[in-house]
Enzyme design. Structure first.
Site, PDB file in Angstrom:
ATOM      1  N   ASP A  17      26.405  60.401  38.621  1.00  0.00           N
ATOM      2  CA  ASP A  17      26.633  61.782  38.214  1.00  0.00           C
ATOM      3  C   ASP A  17      25.432  62.190  37.367  1.00  0.00           C
ATOM      4  O   ASP A  17      25.128  61.531  36.368  1.00  0.00           O
ATOM      5  CB  ASP A  17      27.929  61.816  37.382  1.00  0.00           C
ATOM      6  CG  ASP A  17      28.657  63.136  37.462  1.00  0.00           C
ATOM      7  OD1 ASP A  17      27.994  64.172  37.280  1.00  0.00           O
ATOM      8  OD2 ASP A  17      29.888  63.121  37.682  1.00  0.00           O
TER       9      ASP A  17
ATOM     10  N   HIS B 228      38.496  65.029  38.943  1.00  0.00           N
ATOM     11  CA  HIS B 228      38.955  64.714  37.594  1.00  0.00           C
ATOM     12  C   HIS B 228      39.167  65.965  36.737  1.00  0.00           C
ATOM     13  O   HIS B 228      39.488  65.838  35.554  1.00  0.00           O
ATOM     14  CB  HIS B 228      37.930  63.796  36.921  1.00  0.00           C
ATOM     15  CG  HIS B 228      36.592  64.463  36.781  1.00  0.00           C
ATOM     16  ND1 HIS B 228      35.830  64.831  37.872  1.00  0.00           N
ATOM     17  CD2 HIS B 228      35.910  64.865  35.695  1.00  0.00           C
ATOM     18  CE1 HIS B 228      34.735  65.425  37.439  1.00  0.00           C
ATOM     19  NE2 HIS B 228      34.749  65.468  36.129  1.00  0.00           N
ATOM     20  N   ASP B 229      38.960  67.143  37.317  1.00  0.00           N
ATOM     21  CA  ASP B 229      39.113  68.391  36.564  1.00  0.00           C
ATOM     22  C   ASP B 229      40.271  69.253  37.043  1.00  0.00           C
ATOM     23  O   ASP B 229      40.620  70.227  36.365  1.00  0.00           O
ATOM     24  CB  ASP B 229      37.841  69.252  36.706  1.00  0.00           C
ATOM     25  CG  ASP B 229      36.626  68.633  36.050  1.00  0.00           C
ATOM     26  OD1 ASP B 229      36.787  67.923  35.031  1.00  0.00           O
ATOM     27  OD2 ASP B 229      35.508  68.869  36.549  1.00  0.00           O
TER      28      ASP B 229
ATOM     29  N   ASP C 254      26.231  67.811  38.076  1.00  0.00           N
ATOM     30  CA  ASP C 254      27.232  68.525  37.278  1.00  0.00           C
ATOM     31  C   ASP C 254      26.861  70.005  37.115  1.00  0.00           C
ATOM     32  O   ASP C 254      25.697  70.345  36.870  1.00  0.00           O
ATOM     33  CB  ASP C 254      27.302  67.853  35.895  1.00  0.00           C
ATOM     34  CG  ASP C 254      28.477  68.334  35.071  1.00  0.00           C
ATOM     35  OD1 ASP C 254      29.623  68.148  35.506  1.00  0.00           O
ATOM     36  OD2 ASP C 254      28.234  68.899  33.985  1.00  0.00           O
TER      37      ASP C 254
ATOM     38  N   ASP D 198      39.778  47.888  33.968  1.00  0.00           N
ATOM     39  CA  ASP D 198      39.240  47.407  32.685  1.00  0.00           C
ATOM     40  C   ASP D 198      39.035  45.892  32.768  1.00  0.00           C
ATOM     41  O   ASP D 198      40.008  45.151  32.889  1.00  0.00           O
ATOM     42  CB  ASP D 198      40.233  47.779  31.577  1.00  0.00           C
ATOM     43  CG  ASP D 198      39.879  47.156  30.232  1.00  0.00           C
ATOM     44  OD1 ASP D 198      38.704  46.788  30.040  1.00  0.00           O
ATOM     45  OD2 ASP D 198      40.784  47.055  29.381  1.00  0.00           O
TER      46      ASP D 198
ATOM     47  N   GLU E 130      27.851  70.211  42.216  1.00  0.00           N
ATOM     48  CA  GLU E 130      29.121  70.791  41.772  1.00  0.00           C
ATOM     49  C   GLU E 130      28.912  72.291  41.615  1.00  0.00           C
ATOM     50  O   GLU E 130      28.177  72.733  40.713  1.00  0.00           O
ATOM     51  CB  GLU E 130      29.583  70.196  40.433  1.00  0.00           C
ATOM     52  CG  GLU E 130      30.985  70.692  40.074  1.00  0.00           C
ATOM     53  CD  GLU E 130      31.357  70.600  38.608  1.00  0.00           C
ATOM     54  OE1 GLU E 130      32.559  70.662  38.302  1.00  0.00           O
ATOM     55  OE2 GLU E 130      30.462  70.500  37.750  1.00  0.00           O
TER      56      GLU E 130
HETATM   57  C1  NOJ Z   1      32.122  69.568  35.104  1.00  0.00           C
HETATM   58  C2  NOJ Z   1      32.733  68.225  34.950  1.00  0.00           C
HETATM   59  O1  NOJ Z   1      33.324  67.848  36.160  1.00  0.00           O
HETATM   60  C3  NOJ Z   1      33.712  68.336  33.805  1.00  0.00           C
HETATM   61  O2  NOJ Z   1      34.525  67.203  33.697  1.00  0.00           O
HETATM   62  C4  NOJ Z   1      32.920  68.583  32.552  1.00  0.00           C
HETATM   63  O3  NOJ Z   1      33.804  68.798  31.463  1.00  0.00           O
HETATM   64  C5  NOJ Z   1      32.023  69.804  32.699  1.00  0.00           C
HETATM   65  N1  NOJ Z   1      31.342  69.836  33.957  1.00  0.00           N
HETATM   66  C6  NOJ Z   1      30.969  69.807  31.642  1.00  0.00           C
HETATM   67  O4  NOJ Z   1      30.005  68.818  31.925  1.00  0.00           O
HETATM   68 CA    CA Z   2      36.756  47.846  29.317  1.00  0.00          CA
END
Ligand code: NOJ
Ligand code: CA
Length: 527
Positions: free
Chosen positions: A99, A325-326, A201, A22, A264
């Site tokens: 992305d 991140h998922d 995505d 940040d 993805e």
């Molecule tokens: C996959 C992404 O990696 C995820 O973070 C997102 O919530 C879903 N696609 C919907 O875009």
């Molecule tokens: Ca910031």
């Protein structure tokens, strides 16, 4: 083999921009923050940075709800900040990937505001609208990945629209030629601005069966699984028309030199590899997520690697992912003792690795107090065991206030051990995960056997997974002890003369002759 391209020999590093650094003290990471940390990435030894979405967004799904495909969200900065980041990355020899979110936009995108304004609006067909079923209910039984029906009723125009994620993420209609052209234009916008590629995505979801039939029930569904898993996505995913759309994306991409498309795609291996395209006109790298839920034993991993290697089409370049991140952090999934073994596996397999921020510090899932949960999926499905916030916590840079991430309390809590587990602390500690990761990346860069060589199984008996990487005269043996007991590996003749050059942290390196002795949880690389 022709000269390998950067995305074949290189290593990709995923930055979740909200949680990297940040720069302006609002508790949220931003582009200037990433720019200020690029030297860290050069020192680490990665080649490309993929940024999760940075576009204007109401942040219902933290940027995966895009309200303008050609801008930068003010929380992340400005287009000028983006240009500065691009220049700073390129000046250091780093590639920069964005992305691309083609399956859905934000419900606040001007296109959707028009589309929902009336049935006659020229953009009505840019999204997926359907009449109610005869009983007034949704047009079919499709479910959202975030729980509940995938259809939202729009009272003003008397139809339902499709959203496989949040209702704030209406799905775009790739069968509409104008929508398609507008989205391809958005890709060109960023390529013209010097972006080196895209991670795309939920690519396998982007087109649906034209008749929207009900999805069949999943016979394997059990209590505790997510709602979405009650059904098999037979008609809502992986449709044949997908390949033609990807070919159109690929045409746009190929008009620029050495750009890369990464899809993805969560599909079984036989379907996953179809996304290389029948004529090599698919995505360059259909993300291979199969390590994310692989059974952590030598035989299962060896089977997975062999199945994947065997399924790749001619010319298809492999890739591997250990975290994003998922998904739960690898250090939590396989346990802290195996985290370095997993890192050694990721960085010595054949194909492009993608490293998720923080995994180089051995970050585990971070517990999030209920009142601080932000993940919209977790908020809608509170019973699911895992909450994505746990892997999206701020990058701990040093032991100063807020771990050097920000000057104020960050948007998500830090890892509780941030005072010890941070970049500064690990940078000068030879026994750290960071030092180990950097050493692996240096070896990968120095040895063509590791970056582009072939892969050959050596052993997967018992608890040791061992394999060879070979490129010309350059030969490497990797031996991974997947257990917490000592193990012995009889070296193949060709490897007896090799020298052990790298081991997982806090383990000894000694030449053993014909038998390699491995301590519990030890990985050794010989060359
Ligand atoms: C996959 C992404 O990696 C995820 O973070 C997102 O919530 C879903 N696609 C919907 O875009
Ligand atoms: Ca910031």
């Amino acid at each position: 083999m022709t000269e390998p391209l950067w995305w074949q020999k290189g290593v990709i590093y995923q930055v979740y921009p909200r949680s990297y650094a940040d720069s302006n003290g609002d508790g949220i990471g931003d582009l200037a923050g990433v720019a200020a940390r690029l030297d860290y990435l050069v020192d680490l030894g990665v080649d490309a940075v993929w940024l999760s979405p940075i576009f204007p967004s109401p942040m219902a799904d933290f940027g995966y709800d895009v309200a303008d495909y050609r801008g930068i969200d003010p929380r992340f900065g400005t287009l000028a900040d983006f240009d500065a980041l691009r220049d700073a990355a390129h000046a250091r020899g780093l590639k920069l990937l964005l992305d691309f979110v083609p399956n859905h936009s934000s419900s606040e995108h001007p296109w959707f505001l028009e589309s929902r304004a009336s049935r006659e609006n020229p953009k009505r067909d840019w999204y997926i609208w359907r009449d109610a079923a005869p009983d007034g209910g949704p047009p079919n039984n499709w479910q959202s990945y975030f729980g509940g029906s995938a259809w939202e009723w729009d009272a003003a125009t008397g139809q339902y629209y499709l959203h496989q994620f949040l209702k704030e993420q209406p799905e775009l209609n790739w069968r509409n030629p104008d929508l398609r052209a507008a989205m391809l234009e958005a890709m060109r916008f960023w390529f013209d601005r010097g972006v080196d590629g895209f991670r795309i995505d939920v690519l396998w979801l982007a087109i649906k069966h034209p008749d929207f039939p009900d999805n069949p029930a999943n016979p394997a569904w059990r209590e505790g699984m997510q709602d979405i898993e009650r059904l098999l996505p037979a008609h809502s995913a992986d449709q044949p028309e997908m390949m033609e759309i990807i070919a159109a994306m690929r045409d746009v991409t190929d008009a620029y030199p050495e750009r890369v498309l990464i899809g993805e795609i969560y599909l079984p291996i036989p379907r996953l590899v179809a996304y290389y395209g029948a004529r090599g006109n698919g995505v360059h790298l259909p993300f291979n997520f199969h390590l994310l839920d692989a059974t952590w034993d030598a035989a299962a991993l060896a089977r997975l690697i062999a199945e994947y290697e065997g399924a790749l089409p001619a010319g298809g370049w492999p890739n591997w992912v250990l975290g994003n991140h998922d998904k739960p952090r690898v250090a939590s999934r396989v346990g802290p003792e195996q985290a370095a073994v997993a890192m050694m596996l990721l960085l010595t397999l054949r194909g492009t690795p993608t490293l998720y921020q923080g995994d180089e510090l051995g970050m585990p899932n971070v517990p999030i107090p209920p009142e601080r949960v932000q993940d919209p999926q977790a908020l809608r499905e509170p019973d699911t065991a895992f909450n994505r916030d746990e892997v999206r916590t701020p990058m701990p840079w040093d032991a100063s206030a807020h771990a050097g991430f920000s000057t104020v309390e960050p948007w998500l809590p830090l890892n509780p051990d941030w005072a010890e587990r941070n970049v500064m602390a690990q940078r000068d500690d030879a026994g750290s995960m960071l030092a180990f990761t950097r050493a692996l990346l240096q070896l990968r860069r120095a040895h063509s056997a590791l970056s582009v060589g072939s892969w050959h199984a050596v052993s997967s008996d018992g608890a040791v997974l061992a394999y060879e990487r070979r490129h010309g005269a350059d030969r490497v043996l990797v031996a991974l002890n997947l257990s917490d007991a000592p193990q012995a590996l009889a070296l193949p003749d060709w490897a007896v003369t090799l020298a052990p050059v790298l081991t997982t942290p806090h383990h000894d390196l000694r030449a053993e002759g014909a038998t390699l002795l491995l301590a519990p949880n030890q990985g050794i690389l010989l060359l």
